[in-house]
Design an enzyme around this catalytic site. Structure first.
Site, PDB file in Angstrom:
ATOM      1  N   GLN A   1     -29.564 -19.312   0.560  1.00 35.12           N
ATOM      2  CA  GLN A   1     -30.781 -19.756   1.228  1.00 35.12           C
ATOM      3  C   GLN A   1     -31.232 -18.699   2.230  1.00 35.12           C
ATOM      4  OE1 GLN A   1     -30.164 -23.487   3.229  1.00 35.12           O
ATOM      5  NE2 GLN A   1     -28.132 -22.944   3.982  1.00 35.12           N
TER       6      GLN A   1
ATOM      7  N   HIS B   1     -33.935 -20.583  -2.170  1.00 31.30           N
ATOM      8  CA  HIS B   1     -34.143 -21.772  -1.334  1.00 31.30           C
ATOM      9  C   HIS B   1     -35.502 -21.662  -0.648  1.00 31.30           C
ATOM     10  CE1 HIS B   1     -33.824 -24.507   2.152  1.00 31.30           C
ATOM     11  NE2 HIS B   1     -33.032 -25.235   1.378  1.00 31.30           N
TER      12      HIS B   1
ATOM     13  N   ASP C   1     -36.728 -25.118  -2.142  1.00 29.28           N
ATOM     14  CA  ASP C   1     -36.736 -26.383  -1.428  1.00 29.28           C
ATOM     15  C   ASP C   1     -38.066 -26.482  -0.698  1.00 29.28           C
ATOM     16  OD1 ASP C   1     -36.267 -28.701  -0.058  1.00 29.28           O
ATOM     17  OD2 ASP C   1     -34.375 -28.059   0.845  1.00 29.28           O
TER      18      ASP C   1
ATOM     19  N   GLU D   1     -36.782 -28.491  -5.319  1.00 28.73           N
ATOM     20  CA  GLU D   1     -36.112 -29.534  -4.548  1.00 28.73           C
ATOM     21  C   GLU D   1     -37.123 -30.294  -3.694  1.00 28.73           C
ATOM     22  OE1 GLU D   1     -32.505 -29.860  -1.223  1.00 28.73           O
ATOM     23  OE2 GLU D   1     -32.763 -28.024  -2.404  1.00 28.73           O
TER      24      GLU D   1
ATOM     25  N   ASP E   1     -33.340 -34.873  -3.085  1.00 32.84           N
ATOM     26  CA  ASP E   1     -32.686 -34.517  -1.827  1.00 32.84           C
ATOM     27  C   ASP E   1     -32.875 -35.636  -0.816  1.00 32.84           C
ATOM     28  OD1 ASP E   1     -31.630 -33.359   0.438  1.00 32.84           O
ATOM     29  OD2 ASP E   1     -33.231 -31.916   0.720  1.00 32.84           O
TER      30      ASP E   1
ATOM     31  N   GLN F   1     -29.140 -32.933  -5.016  1.00 29.80           N
ATOM     32  CA  GLN F   1     -28.538 -32.202  -3.907  1.00 29.80           C
ATOM     33  C   GLN F   1     -27.609 -33.156  -3.159  1.00 29.80           C
ATOM     34  OE1 GLN F   1     -27.494 -29.615  -1.835  1.00 29.80           O
ATOM     35  NE2 GLN F   1     -29.528 -28.870  -1.339  1.00 29.80           N
TER      36      GLN F   1
ATOM     37  N   LYS G   1     -25.700 -33.570  -0.192  1.00 31.53           N
ATOM     38  CA  LYS G   1     -25.533 -32.986   1.140  1.00 31.53           C
ATOM     39  C   LYS G   1     -24.270 -33.561   1.750  1.00 31.53           C
ATOM     40  CE  LYS G   1     -29.832 -31.236   3.016  1.00 31.53           C
ATOM     41  NZ  LYS G   1     -30.637 -30.992   1.840  1.00 31.53           N
TER      42      LYS G   1
ATOM     43  N   THR H   1     -25.250 -27.990   4.520  1.00 28.95           N
ATOM     44  CA  THR H   1     -26.272 -27.565   5.468  1.00 28.95           C
ATOM     45  C   THR H   1     -25.895 -26.267   6.147  1.00 28.95           C
ATOM     46  OG1 THR H   1     -27.372 -28.162   7.555  1.00 28.95           O
ATOM     47  CG2 THR H   1     -25.176 -29.058   7.202  1.00 28.95           C
ATOM     48  N   CYS H   2     -26.930 -25.543   6.541  1.00 29.82           N
ATOM     49  CA  CYS H   2     -26.744 -24.336   7.337  1.00 29.82           C
ATOM     50  C   CYS H   2     -26.106 -24.656   8.684  1.00 29.82           C
ATOM     51  CB  CYS H   2     -28.083 -23.662   7.561  1.00 29.82           C
ATOM     52  SG  CYS H   2     -29.326 -24.741   8.329  1.00 29.82           S
TER      53      CYS H   2
END
Length: 427
Positions: free
Chosen positions: A180, A202, A245, A280, A314, A336, A338, A367-368
């Site tokens: 991403q 992403h 996304d 997404e 998502d 997705q 998560k 997640t980041c």
């Protein structure tokens, strides 16, 4: 004759606050027009729990002290856009760490950890009995329980624990990693191409201007990515999947209509060809059931036009039950998953296997905003369950997340192969 596993128990629970890999962002405020200023945002918060539109992501490190002195670890984390789309509010690390030590810890003393699933289910029940802990706590503690089970088994390979406890066929195997870009949507694409990441970019398409009228801005971006791949790899040996996304922004630009959204997606598909295109969260609804209906209608419309665009669910797919409902409704091509949203990671395993059972591609996301430890642990889930693709996380710098996930995957696969070659049988 199989050697019985030793009985190992938890003697103490230690928790400490820390950082996540990126930020917690008030998505509602950003969509409503919060002004970007460098790395900061200026505007009024709209989502409960936020004191600013952008706040540093937090984590809580869990350490389970076992009776033989081994310390099993995991990290509590939450997603970048906490508090929207049916997700739990953002947590505050110092408060969560104190609650885990003082309120959850005593309930886990003496818990046997040889069976990960059994320990995870008992721990989740304990967490659910304590107001204010929630899925972030379950996410971190369950990672530590998987670590403890791998230690107790004697091989310390978390992926092997998952294979054994869910009785999954086949060997551990590498899976495609996807990157991403974060807000650095151009330079990070170059990095991805140079490192030949299987799924890119992403893109963080989270504001209307990134889509543009009739999708023109996003079409230009997709065309640029395709051309850039050709420029940097002129022998055409590298043909990554394009995964964007779009946070419902395509549907917003199309006025919320299925036909208009499909029109834009088809233009993007033409721009991306010959790359496979995955989108997404193309369109946003107010709740889960409406989201499933809209995604189903959009997917049906695309298929009737002969489109091969793959849709990814998502928002509103936050629990194993949510994932099941999307998968069985034929609403999406991929989901997705998560990982922090599902809480205890045994639910992530179940959700992935449910996707496989219904012909839907599971994406092991996250997640980041989580940590290196949670990324490494969930990597083992990916190689044990054979996901369609797995997120390079945490952070938005790209390089670091790719290194963490890829290196952990390769370490685990090499160690597994080494032990098999030496004649060691997984316990």
């Amino acid at each position: 004759m199989t050697t019985p596993q030793p009985i190992r128990t938890i003697v103490d629970v230690i928790a400490s606050p820390g950082f996540g890999g990126f930020f917690f962002d008030d998505q509602a405020a950003i969509k409503a027009g919060a002004r970007r200023d460098g790395a900061a945002y200026h505007g009024t918060t709209l989502t409960p729990g936020y004191n600013a539109v952008r706040e540093p992501a937090e984590s809580v490190s869990i350490q389970l002290v076992l009776d033989d002195g081994y310390v099993a670890t995991g990290d509590c984390a939450s997603v970048q856009y906490s508090g929207v789309g049916g997700r739990e509010p953002r947590f505050h690390a110092a408060e969560l760490a104190e609650a885990i030590e003082t309120r959850l810890g005593p309930l886990l003393h003496g818990l046997e950890v040889a069976s990960f699933r059994t320990a995870a289910e008992k721990t989740e029940a304990a967490i659910n009995s304590i107001e204010g802990l929630g899925r972030a706590a379950a996410y971190g503690v369950s990672q530590a329980l998987l670590d403890a089970a791998a230690h107790t088994a004697g091989h310390h390979l978390m992926a092997r624990v998952i294979k054994d406890e869910w009785d999954l066929p086949g060997d551990l195997a590498a899976v495609p990693v996807y990157g991403q870009t974060g807000e650095d949507r151009y330079d990070n694409v170059d990095k991805m191409i140079l490192k030949q990441v299987p799924v890119i970019p992403h893109g963080l398409i989270n504001t209307p201007d990134l889509v543009g009228p009739n999708g023109r801005a996003l079409t230009t971006y997709v065309t640029w990515i395709k051309d850039r791949v050709r420029e940097i790899t002129p022998d055409h040996s590298y043909l990554p999947v394009m995964h964007l996304d779009v946070y419902g922004m395509v549907g917003l630009e199309a006025g919320g209509t299925i036909f208009g959204t499909a029109d834009i997606l088809q233009r993007l598909e033409m721009a991306a060809a010959p790359h496979q295109l995955r989108i997404e969260h193309p369109i946003h609804a107010a709740n889960r059931d409406e989201q499933i209906c809209m995604m189903s209608a959009l997917r049906s419309e695309l298929r009737s036009r002969g489109s091969r665009v793959q849709l990814i669910a998502d928002e509103w797919a936050n629990t194993a039950d949510d994932v099941h409902r999307f998968a069985t409704a034929g609403a999406t091509d991929l989901i997705q998953i998560k990982t922090p949203d599902l809480g205890s990671i045994h639910h992530t395993v179940d959700a992935i296997l449910d996707c496989h059972a219904h012909g839907v591609g599971p994406i092991l996301g996250g997640t980041c905003a989580e940590t290196d430890r949670s990324a490494r642990t969930t990597t083992h889930i990916g190689i044990a369950t054979g996901v369609t693709q797995m997120l390079a996380k945490p952070g938005m710098g790209f390089d670091e997340g790719l290194m963490i996930v890829t290196n952990e995957m390769n370490r685990a696969l090499r160690l597994d192969a080494y032990r098999k070659a030496a004649g060691e049988q997984p316990q």
